[in-house]
Design a protein around this motif. Structure first.
Motif, PDB file in Angstrom:
ATOM      1  N   ARG A  46       0.817  -1.216   0.000  1.00  0.00           N
ATOM      2  CA  ARG A  46       0.000   0.000   0.000  1.00  0.00           C
ATOM      3  C   ARG A  46       0.850   1.265   0.000  1.00  0.00           C
ATOM      4  O   ARG A  46       0.360   2.356  -0.242  1.00  0.00           O
TER       5      ARG A  46
ATOM      6  N   SER B 209      10.999   0.817  -9.764  1.00  0.00           N
ATOM      7  CA  SER B 209      11.062   1.161  -8.336  1.00  0.00           C
ATOM      8  C   SER B 209       9.734   0.872  -7.631  1.00  0.00           C
ATOM      9  O   SER B 209       9.278   1.648  -6.797  1.00  0.00           O
TER      10      SER B 209
ATOM     11  N   ARG C  18      -0.065 -14.079   0.828  1.00  0.00           N
ATOM     12  CA  ARG C  18      -1.316 -13.349   0.993  1.00  0.00           C
ATOM     13  C   ARG C  18      -1.083 -11.867   1.310  1.00  0.00           C
ATOM     14  O   ARG C  18      -1.945 -11.032   1.048  1.00  0.00           O
ATOM     15  N   THR C  19       0.089 -11.538   1.857  1.00  0.00           N
ATOM     16  CA  THR C  19       0.350 -10.143   2.222  1.00  0.00           C
ATOM     17  C   THR C  19       0.421  -9.220   1.010  1.00  0.00           C
ATOM     18  O   THR C  19       0.333  -8.019   1.155  1.00  0.00           O
TER      19      THR C  19
ATOM     20  N   LYS D 237      -5.669  -6.396  -0.037  1.00  0.00           N
ATOM     21  CA  LYS D 237      -5.431  -4.996   0.327  1.00  0.00           C
ATOM     22  C   LYS D 237      -6.058  -4.048  -0.695  1.00  0.00           C
ATOM     23  O   LYS D 237      -6.123  -4.342  -1.874  1.00  0.00           O
TER      24      LYS D 237
ATOM     25  N   ARG E  52       0.258   5.106  -7.985  1.00  0.00           N
ATOM     26  CA  ARG E  52       0.144   5.956  -9.178  1.00  0.00           C
ATOM     27  C   ARG E  52      -0.037   5.072 -10.412  1.00  0.00           C
ATOM     28  O   ARG E  52      -0.767   5.410 -11.308  1.00  0.00           O
ATOM     29  N   LEU E  53       0.700   3.966 -10.423  1.00  0.00           N
ATOM     30  CA  LEU E  53       0.621   3.075 -11.590  1.00  0.00           C
ATOM     31  C   LEU E  53       0.409   1.630 -11.148  1.00  0.00           C
ATOM     32  O   LEU E  53       1.126   1.123 -10.293  1.00  0.00           O
TER      33      LEU E  53
ATOM     34  N   ARG F 169      -9.411   0.584  -7.485  1.00  0.00           N
ATOM     35  CA  ARG F 169     -10.151   1.683  -8.109  1.00  0.00           C
ATOM     36  C   ARG F 169      -9.495   3.029  -7.872  1.00  0.00           C
ATOM     37  O   ARG F 169      -9.766   3.975  -8.614  1.00  0.00           O
TER      38      ARG F 169
ATOM     39  N   ALA G 280      -6.257   3.579  -8.096  1.00  0.00           N
ATOM     40  CA  ALA G 280      -4.993   3.686  -8.822  1.00  0.00           C
ATOM     41  C   ALA G 280      -5.133   4.806  -9.848  1.00  0.00           C
ATOM     42  O   ALA G 280      -6.172   4.951 -10.487  1.00  0.00           O
ATOM     43  N   GLU G 281      -4.059   5.607  -9.990  1.00  0.00           N
ATOM     44  CA  GLU G 281      -4.170   6.714 -10.938  1.00  0.00           C
ATOM     45  C   GLU G 281      -4.162   6.193 -12.385  1.00  0.00           C
ATOM     46  O   GLU G 281      -5.008   6.551 -13.177  1.00  0.00           O
TER      47      GLU G 281
ATOM     48  N   LEU H  23     -17.318   4.887 -10.507  1.00  0.00           N
ATOM     49  CA  LEU H  23     -16.120   4.587 -11.276  1.00  0.00           C
ATOM     50  C   LEU H  23     -16.466   4.625 -12.753  1.00  0.00           C
ATOM     51  O   LEU H  23     -17.289   3.864 -13.226  1.00  0.00           O
TER      52      LEU H  23
ATOM     53  N   PHE I 151       7.845   7.370 -15.104  1.00  0.00           N
ATOM     54  CA  PHE I 151       8.009   6.138 -14.325  1.00  0.00           C
ATOM     55  C   PHE I 151       9.363   5.464 -14.555  1.00  0.00           C
ATOM     56  O   PHE I 151       9.726   4.541 -13.843  1.00  0.00           O
TER      57      PHE I 151
ATOM     58  N   GLN J 247      13.371   5.641 -14.469  1.00  0.00           N
ATOM     59  CA  GLN J 247      14.438   6.476 -13.920  1.00  0.00           C
ATOM     60  C   GLN J 247      15.358   6.906 -15.053  1.00  0.00           C
ATOM     61  O   GLN J 247      15.580   6.143 -15.983  1.00  0.00           O
TER      62      GLN J 247
END
Lengths: 321, 266
Positions: free
Chosen positions: A194, A221, A238-239, A247, A252-253, A270, A272-273, B236, B263, B265
């Protein structure tokens, strides 16, 4: 002046404190007195964020002791008469809140993603049907408004600084035997998906390609995430599962490889940019959520894109040799 | 050993369709399926019965009458008995009412442990297991990934929970409520061919409020402490994606897009 109680889960102290944002949205910064129940012992910054912090007087009460903590919340409510009780949607919080609501005869709304007022009514918005619908819910009856909120759904950016009054609560009479922790093995310390700005996720169509997802995540990254299918097939822990039962992320992507986009999964992304999806099926539901929908084989795409991204560096590296 | 399994048939959410003109969720065509985590719970119980055949398993569901075929199927899969709590007055019940109805029935039964799923696919609040436990005054653990031991003589269950930061092992005093996490390895067994049409009517029962005798004011919408004011399709917006093929040209375009959005580098 309204009164709001926040349960502080000792395993998610910062996220619990951030639930103060719910009070700010409902009542305004100056409109409520804030109370923290930190029975688990860890208080983090609660002492400078809340007006009052409750601690257990005879040793901590752990977050899995839901029966005791529900009784504790009930007792506090009898004394302080809270208008709202907010609990983080952690593993412990999800056991404590429903039990406390039952004792207080209070309506409880789970996984709240938005709050508002309509006159005196507190309106709570939550996703339903695996995120397909948004339901606006009100509590009835005389009890306090109760809600559970998933970690990191609300942000609390400019906390008001306070000096809390500390109150010791004696929970010995409320203690119920019944649940004991007999062993705890820490999972390898991993970054939380997250927190990542870029997520490269694999699903049922990419279960043999997680090493490529890793490489792409590293190049961008970011971190690797997974759909429930990949987790169920033991390809991912699962994490790192994204979706209603995993989660809720807001990178952003989000790059989804071999993920068709079932409703529970989509519910997790939903916010996410940007979304790039790679799928064999051009009609996969995830496409209608994507900024770029690539139709084709996941592995070929990953290999091709990696080659493209890594190529210039390899050349420089080669030049130095 | 007696295990009660709480089960809920839920609509297959991927088949739900939203009718924008009428502003309603079209559920009619969506088939009902047994909530996957509940199925894990039932399959875990049946696994215990294979090892200890004297184990008695009863499935309990609060649902409309249409859920009956699901319960009958469970009996054909090896569950000893199924009880459907069904009454028109239950319609619209929130978790507060639902938990009290389930607990009302459970309080008339003998059992060593209550099994259920942690979450359901439709409402997904995950509140019912905890609220049933509270009404009955029982120890509770949800998110159970593994049942390590269930020992009715020692009155103890040992379970594992895969938490965020740690794998935890808990012991609970029986009777207790255990909420299971979905586990693909625990699948319900297939119905044997000979059992496909087996008459199981002797092993299933429907109880309404006439039998449960709860105050009608405490049931359904009227008795609920939460009320849905509005339900709407999530705002949405479907995006109109840039469609690419996974060939060299498509990959090139993705590469440039990533570069342009910052995105990659430098």
């Amino acid at each position: 002046m309204k009164r709001m109680l926040v349960y502080i889960d000792e395993e998610a102290v910062d996220d619990s404190i951030k639930l103060l944002e719910v009070g700010r949205l409902l009542y305004g910064d100056q409109g409520f007195r804030s109370y923290a129940l930190a029975a688990g012992g860890r208080i983090g910054e609660a002492g400078s964020r809340f007006d009052c912090v409750f601690r257990a007087s005879h040793g901590p009460v752990p977050n899995y002791d839901s029966a005791t903590l529900a009784r504790c919340i009930e007792t506090l409510h009898q004394t302080y008469g809270f208008d709202a009780i907010v609990v983080p949607g952690t593993h412990g919080g999800r056991m404590i809140a429903p039990r406390a609501a039952m004792r207080l005869r209070a309506g409880l709304v789970a996984d709240v993603t938005g709050v508002g007022l309509n006159g005196d009514d507190v309106l709570m918005v939550r996703p339903a049907f695996s995120g397909r619908m948004l339901a606006t819910i009100v509590c009835r009856g005389g009890g306090p408004v109760m809600m559970s909120v998933r970690p990191k759904v609300f942000t609390y950016l400019e906390p008001a600084l306070k000096t809390a009054e500390f109150v010791e609560v004696d929970v010995r009479d409320a203690r119920l035997p019944g649940v004991r922790l007999i062993e705890r093995r820490e999972q390898a310390e991993a970054r939380d998906i997250r927190e990542s700005k870029v997520l490269v996720a694999g699903g049922g169509g990419a279960i043999h390609d997680f090493h490529l997802l890793e490489r792409l995540a590293k190049a961008l990254s970011g971190m690797v995430a997974a759909s429930r299918k990949a987790v169920d097939l033991d390809r991912a822990p699962r994490t790192i599962q994204v979706g209603q039962s995993g989660k809720i992320v807001r990178p952003r992507l989000y790059i989804a490889v071999g993920i068709s986009g079932s409703a529970p999964h989509v519910a997790g992304i939903r916010n996410a940019e940007y979304v790039i999806s790679v799928n064999q099926d051009r009609h996969a539901p995830i496409c209608s959520l994507s900024d770029i929908a690539v139709e084709g084989d996941g592995r070929a795409f990953l290999e091709g894109l990696l080659e493209r991204i890594e190529a210039p560096r390899t050349k420089i590296h080669g030049g130095r040799e | 050993m007696r295990i009660l399994c709480l089960l809920k048939p839920v609509p297959d959410v991927d088949q739900l369709r939203y009718d924008r003109e009428r502003n309603i969720l079209v559920r009619e065509q969506a088939r009902l399926l047994l909530n996957p985590e509940d199925a894990t719970a039932a399959a875990t119980a049946l696994g215990l019965k294979r090892v200890a055949p004297e184990t008695y398993i009863e499935a309990v569901s609060m649902a409309p009458r249409g859920a009956m075929p699901h319960l009958e199927d469970l009996v054909r899969r090896g569950i000893d008995r199924a009880t459907l709590l069904s009454d028109p007055r239950h319609a619209g019940s929130d978790t507060w009412v639902t938990s009290r109805v389930l607990a009302r029935y459970l309080s008339t039964q003998d059992y060593d442990c209550v099994f259920c799923g942690t979450h359901t696919l439709d409402g997904g609040t995950g509140q019912v297991p905890a609220q049933v436990a509270e009404v009955l005054g029982l120890p509770l653990m949800v998110g159970v990934s593994t049942l390590v031991e269930l020992d009715p003589r020692a009155r103890q269950a040992v379970v594992e929970v895969e938490g965020e930061a740690a794998l935890m092992r808990f012991s609970l005093e029986l009777p207790a409520v255990l909420g299971f996490q979905y586990n693909a390895e625990h699948k319900l067994p297939h119905i044997r061919y000979a059992d496909l049409t087996r008459d199981v009517s002797e092993r299933v029962a429907v109880l309404g409020n006439r039998e449960l005798r709860m105050d009608e004011a405490e049931l359904g919408l009227r008795g609920s402490l939460t009320q849905v004011r509005r339900i709407e399709a999530d705002a949405l917006e479907a995006k109109d994606p840039l469609r690419l093929r996974g060939d060299r040209e498509g990959i090139d375009q993705v590469y440039h897009w990533l570069e342009q959005k910052g995105f990659l580098q430098p």
